[in-house]
Design an enzyme around this catalytic site. Structure first.
Site, PDB file in Angstrom:
ATOM      1  N   GLY A 113     116.625  70.003  18.645  1.00 16.55           N
ATOM      2  CA  GLY A 113     115.323  70.659  18.463  1.00 16.55           C
ATOM      3  C   GLY A 113     114.874  70.731  17.016  1.00 16.55           C
ATOM      4  O   GLY A 113     113.720  71.079  16.739  1.00 16.55           O
ATOM      5  N   ASN A 132      98.989  76.503  16.902  1.00 13.43           N
ATOM      6  CA  ASN A 132     100.088  76.876  15.986  1.00 13.43           C
ATOM      7  C   ASN A 132      99.723  76.643  14.526  1.00 13.43           C
ATOM      8  O   ASN A 132     100.485  76.994  13.642  1.00 13.43           O
ATOM      9  CB  ASN A 132     101.388  76.128  16.331  1.00 13.43           C
ATOM     10  CG  ASN A 132     101.382  74.700  15.816  1.00 13.43           C
ATOM     11  OD1 ASN A 132     100.338  74.064  15.759  1.00 13.43           O
ATOM     12  ND2 ASN A 132     102.536  74.203  15.425  1.00 13.43           N
ATOM     13  N   ASN A 137     111.988  74.512  37.069  1.00 10.95           N
ATOM     14  CA  ASN A 137     111.916  75.876  36.519  1.00 10.95           C
ATOM     15  C   ASN A 137     112.471  76.880  37.504  1.00 10.95           C
ATOM     16  O   ASN A 137     112.490  76.630  38.712  1.00 10.95           O
ATOM     17  CB  ASN A 137     110.454  76.228  36.193  1.00 10.95           C
ATOM     18  CG  ASN A 137     110.350  77.405  35.233  1.00 10.95           C
ATOM     19  OD1 ASN A 137     111.104  77.479  34.264  1.00 10.95           O
ATOM     20  ND2 ASN A 137     109.441  78.335  35.497  1.00 10.95           N
ATOM     21  N   LYS A 174     100.019  82.508  19.657  1.00  7.57           N
ATOM     22  CA  LYS A 174      99.475  81.152  19.800  1.00  7.57           C
ATOM     23  C   LYS A 174      98.277  81.066  20.755  1.00  7.57           C
ATOM     24  O   LYS A 174      97.369  80.269  20.537  1.00  7.57           O
ATOM     25  CB  LYS A 174     100.572  80.189  20.259  1.00  7.57           C
ATOM     26  CG  LYS A 174     101.619  79.922  19.189  1.00  7.57           C
ATOM     27  CD  LYS A 174     102.614  78.875  19.643  1.00  7.57           C
ATOM     28  CE  LYS A 174     103.658  78.606  18.583  1.00  7.57           C
ATOM     29  NZ  LYS A 174     104.567  77.521  18.935  1.00  7.57           N
ATOM     30  N   ALA A 215     108.977  76.123  32.008  1.00  7.90           N
ATOM     31  CA  ALA A 215     107.530  76.020  32.242  1.00  7.90           C
ATOM     32  C   ALA A 215     106.771  77.025  31.384  1.00  7.90           C
ATOM     33  O   ALA A 215     105.701  77.478  31.748  1.00  7.90           O
ATOM     34  CB  ALA A 215     107.233  76.231  33.727  1.00  7.90           C
ATOM     35  N   GLY A 216     107.340  77.387  30.232  1.00  4.22           N
ATOM     36  CA  GLY A 216     106.690  78.339  29.324  1.00  4.22           C
ATOM     37  C   GLY A 216     105.832  77.628  28.289  1.00  4.22           C
ATOM     38  O   GLY A 216     105.368  76.496  28.507  1.00  4.22           O
ATOM     39  N   GLY A 217     105.633  78.289  27.147  1.00  2.00           N
ATOM     40  CA  GLY A 217     104.748  77.766  26.107  1.00  2.00           C
ATOM     41  C   GLY A 217     105.192  76.426  25.544  1.00  2.00           C
ATOM     42  O   GLY A 217     104.379  75.508  25.394  1.00  2.00           O
ATOM     43  N   ASP A 275     102.566  71.182  17.753  1.00  2.00           N
ATOM     44  CA  ASP A 275     103.838  71.200  18.492  1.00  2.00           C
ATOM     45  C   ASP A 275     103.998  69.942  19.352  1.00  2.00           C
ATOM     46  O   ASP A 275     105.083  69.349  19.402  1.00  2.00           O
ATOM     47  CB  ASP A 275     103.923  72.431  19.401  1.00  2.00           C
ATOM     48  CG  ASP A 275     104.216  73.709  18.634  1.00  2.00           C
ATOM     49  OD1 ASP A 275     104.830  73.627  17.554  1.00  2.00           O
ATOM     50  OD2 ASP A 275     103.832  74.789  19.121  1.00  2.00           O
ATOM     51  N   ARG A 307     105.308  78.854  38.718  1.00  5.22           N
ATOM     52  CA  ARG A 307     104.885  78.579  37.339  1.00  5.22           C
ATOM     53  C   ARG A 307     105.005  77.075  37.041  1.00  5.22           C
ATOM     54  O   ARG A 307     104.151  76.500  36.358  1.00  5.22           O
ATOM     55  CB  ARG A 307     105.782  79.395  36.410  1.00  5.22           C
ATOM     56  CG  ARG A 307     105.202  79.653  35.084  1.00  5.22           C
ATOM     57  CD  ARG A 307     106.112  80.579  34.300  1.00  5.22           C
ATOM     58  NE  ARG A 307     105.575  80.801  32.974  1.00  5.22           N
ATOM     59  CZ  ARG A 307     106.283  81.266  31.958  1.00  5.22           C
ATOM     60  NH1 ARG A 307     107.558  81.579  32.122  1.00  5.22           N
ATOM     61  NH2 ARG A 307     105.726  81.427  30.789  1.00  5.22           N
TER      62      ARG A 307
HETATM   63  P1  NAP Z   1     108.732  80.923  26.975  1.00  2.00           P
HETATM   64  O1  NAP Z   1     107.279  80.627  26.909  1.00  2.00           O
HETATM   65  O2  NAP Z   1     109.179  82.341  27.009  1.00  2.00           O
HETATM   66  O3  NAP Z   1     109.325  80.166  28.280  1.00  2.00           O
HETATM   67  C1  NAP Z   1     110.664  80.311  28.602  1.00  2.00           C
HETATM   68  C2  NAP Z   1     111.034  79.406  29.785  1.00  2.00           C
HETATM   69  O4  NAP Z   1     112.437  79.503  29.932  1.00  2.00           O
HETATM   70  C3  NAP Z   1     110.427  79.815  31.108  1.00  2.00           C
HETATM   71  O5  NAP Z   1     110.170  78.661  31.865  1.00  2.00           O
HETATM   72  C4  NAP Z   1     111.536  80.656  31.749  1.00  2.00           C
HETATM   73  O6  NAP Z   1     111.569  80.549  33.163  1.00  2.00           O
HETATM   74  C5  NAP Z   1     112.757  79.937  31.237  1.00  2.00           C
HETATM   75  N1  NAP Z   1     113.912  80.835  31.176  1.00  2.00           N
HETATM   76  C6  NAP Z   1     114.082  81.893  30.329  1.00  2.00           C
HETATM   77  N2  NAP Z   1     115.288  82.451  30.553  1.00  2.00           N
HETATM   78  C7  NAP Z   1     115.858  81.757  31.551  1.00  2.00           C
HETATM   79  C8  NAP Z   1     117.110  81.877  32.231  1.00  2.00           C
HETATM   80  N3  NAP Z   1     117.997  82.821  31.918  1.00  2.00           N
HETATM   81  N4  NAP Z   1     117.391  80.979  33.210  1.00  2.00           N
HETATM   82  C9  NAP Z   1     116.498  80.015  33.545  1.00  2.00           C
HETATM   83  N5  NAP Z   1     115.300  79.863  32.935  1.00  2.00           N
HETATM   84  C10 NAP Z   1     114.986  80.721  31.956  1.00  2.00           C
HETATM   85  O7  NAP Z   1     109.518  80.263  25.747  1.00  2.00           O
HETATM   86  P2  NAP Z   1     109.118  78.982  24.889  1.00  2.00           P
HETATM   87  O8  NAP Z   1     108.187  79.381  23.812  1.00  2.00           O
HETATM   88  O9  NAP Z   1     108.713  77.894  25.821  1.00  2.00           O
HETATM   89  O10 NAP Z   1     110.506  78.637  24.154  1.00  2.00           O
HETATM   90  C11 NAP Z   1     111.622  78.145  24.879  1.00  2.00           C
HETATM   91  C12 NAP Z   1     112.709  77.716  23.898  1.00  2.00           C
HETATM   92  O11 NAP Z   1     112.267  76.631  23.116  1.00  2.00           O
HETATM   93  C13 NAP Z   1     113.100  78.813  22.898  1.00  2.00           C
HETATM   94  O12 NAP Z   1     114.488  78.850  22.807  1.00  2.00           O
HETATM   95  C14 NAP Z   1     112.537  78.356  21.580  1.00  2.00           C
HETATM   96  O13 NAP Z   1     113.365  78.724  20.499  1.00  2.00           O
HETATM   97  C15 NAP Z   1     112.538  76.849  21.748  1.00  2.00           C
HETATM   98  N6  NAP Z   1     111.451  76.232  20.960  1.00  2.00           N
HETATM   99  C16 NAP Z   1     111.803  75.314  20.006  1.00  2.00           C
HETATM  100  C17 NAP Z   1     110.808  74.691  19.269  1.00  2.00           C
HETATM  101  C18 NAP Z   1     111.186  73.680  18.229  1.00  2.00           C
HETATM  102  O14 NAP Z   1     110.402  73.437  17.317  1.00  2.00           O
HETATM  103  N7  NAP Z   1     112.342  73.050  18.345  1.00  2.00           N
HETATM  104  C19 NAP Z   1     109.460  74.992  19.488  1.00  2.00           C
HETATM  105  C20 NAP Z   1     109.137  75.928  20.481  1.00  2.00           C
HETATM  106  C21 NAP Z   1     110.148  76.561  21.199  1.00  2.00           C
HETATM  107  P3  NAP Z   1     110.632  81.437  34.160  1.00  2.00           P
HETATM  108  O15 NAP Z   1     109.292  80.795  34.129  1.00  2.00           O
HETATM  109  O16 NAP Z   1     111.330  81.297  35.448  1.00  2.00           O
HETATM  110  O17 NAP Z   1     110.642  82.835  33.579  1.00  2.00           O
END
Ligand code: NAP
Length: 284
Positions: free
Chosen positions: A251, A98, A160, A77, A138-140, A113, A165
């Protein structure tokens, strides 16, 4: 409704698809192919497994072959932003693309998104304008969610694990503040929020037993809880929120609406949202 299997693929078939790495888990092909079949479009949506070092080649291939549109998923992305002719304002602000579509001969990078997330809230009867919302993660995906909420006029806090971050995200989009993601820190804070959104993978298969450390009993009775995780459809967070008689938003809605908006960018037609939702539910 026409059966997708009965749609002919011939010399006129238009091709769209998703680039990801990995990509075989994607539900976008069943969602979009059901939509094309329902509207009788001679289009097909395919999944392409493209490693990061081949992304530029793949987008070059899209230009050469005249593919009508693409979705980008993890890990493409951000990198795709540099491979298009123009970004939409939301893609520029979020720093991630996206959806690729054509505006005449110009290849446009868009981000559906954020708008898809907002549509999913509104469709569920939640209007975040003027509300105080806690974004967990605080990810994508959190970036798109915080952007959408700020655009709509919500006040946002970010919790977070990695606080630095969260600070960066909060500063970038004008969020009010940040909080550590732990029960002790959140217990005295939760009463002032109208809504909470999980943007971490906590609760996602195969870790269904996990959930973010949120003391849900502290939320006010009118509060809502949204989980971006959609595998399983009802996560532990949503189950517990439900048990506390809080409104819940799954979601699935964001997945559906980001797809519906992409469909409209490519085809110019209204997306058959009910057909697309049924295809998603049948395959989850
Ligand atoms: P990402 O960019 O990898 O970010 C992950 C985030 O989760 C970070 O803030 C990370 O914290 C935190 N995290 C990961 N493991 C953790 C743990 N064990 N304990 C506490 N915090 C944790 O991922 P993303 O793309 O944002 O996606 C996140 C979720 O959203 C995924 O499950 C994805 O399937 C879902 N999603 C759904 C949709 C939809 O259409 N419904 C769209 C996008 C994503 P740190 O910064 O501390 O590492």
């Amino acid at each position: 409704m026409p059966d997708p299997k009965s749609m002919p693929i011939d010399a006129h078939t238009q091709v769209v698809g998703v680039l990801g790495y990995p990509v075989r888990h994607s539900l976008s092909p069943v969602m979009h192919n059901a939509a094309f079949a329902a509207l009788g479009f001679n289009w097909v949506y395919l999944a392409f497994e493209v490693p990061p070092e081949r992304l530029a080649d793949a987008i070059g291939g899209m230009r050469a072959l005249g593919l009508r549109g693409l979705n980008l998923t993890i890990p493409h992305k951000e990198a795709a932003c540099r491979l298009v002719d123009r970004l939409t304002p939301q893609a520029e602000a979020i720093g991630a693309v996206n959806t690729l579509f054509w505006d005449g001969g110009t290849l446009v990078g868009d981000n559906t998104d954020a708008e898809g997330f907002l549509r999913s809230l509104l469709e569920a009867g939640v209007e975040p304008k003027g509300q105080r919302v806690l974004v967990v993660g605080a990810g994508g995906s959190a970036r798109a969610v915080v952007y959408a909420l700020r655009q709509r006029g919500a006040s946002v806090w970010v919790a977070n694990r990695n606080l630095a971050r969260a600070e960066l995200l909060a500063q970038r989009y004008g969020a009010e503040g940040v909080l550590p993601l732990d029960t002790a820190a959140l217990t005295p804070e939760l009463a002032r929020f109208d809504g909470v959104i999980n943007c971490t993978p906590l609760g996602m298969q195969p870790n269904e037993a996990t959930m973010p450390p949120l003391p849900l009993e502290r939320l006010p009775a009118h509060a809502w809880v949204c989980d971006l995780v959609y595998r399983p459809l009802e996560t532990r967070l949503l189950r517990e929120a439900h048990a506390h008689r809080l409104k819940t938003v799954s979601g699935l809605g964001m997945l559906l609406w980001q797809g519906a908006l992409a469909f409209e960018r490519w085809t110019g037609a209204n997306a058959p949202v009910e057909v697309m939702e049924r295809a998603l539910r049948d395959n989850l």
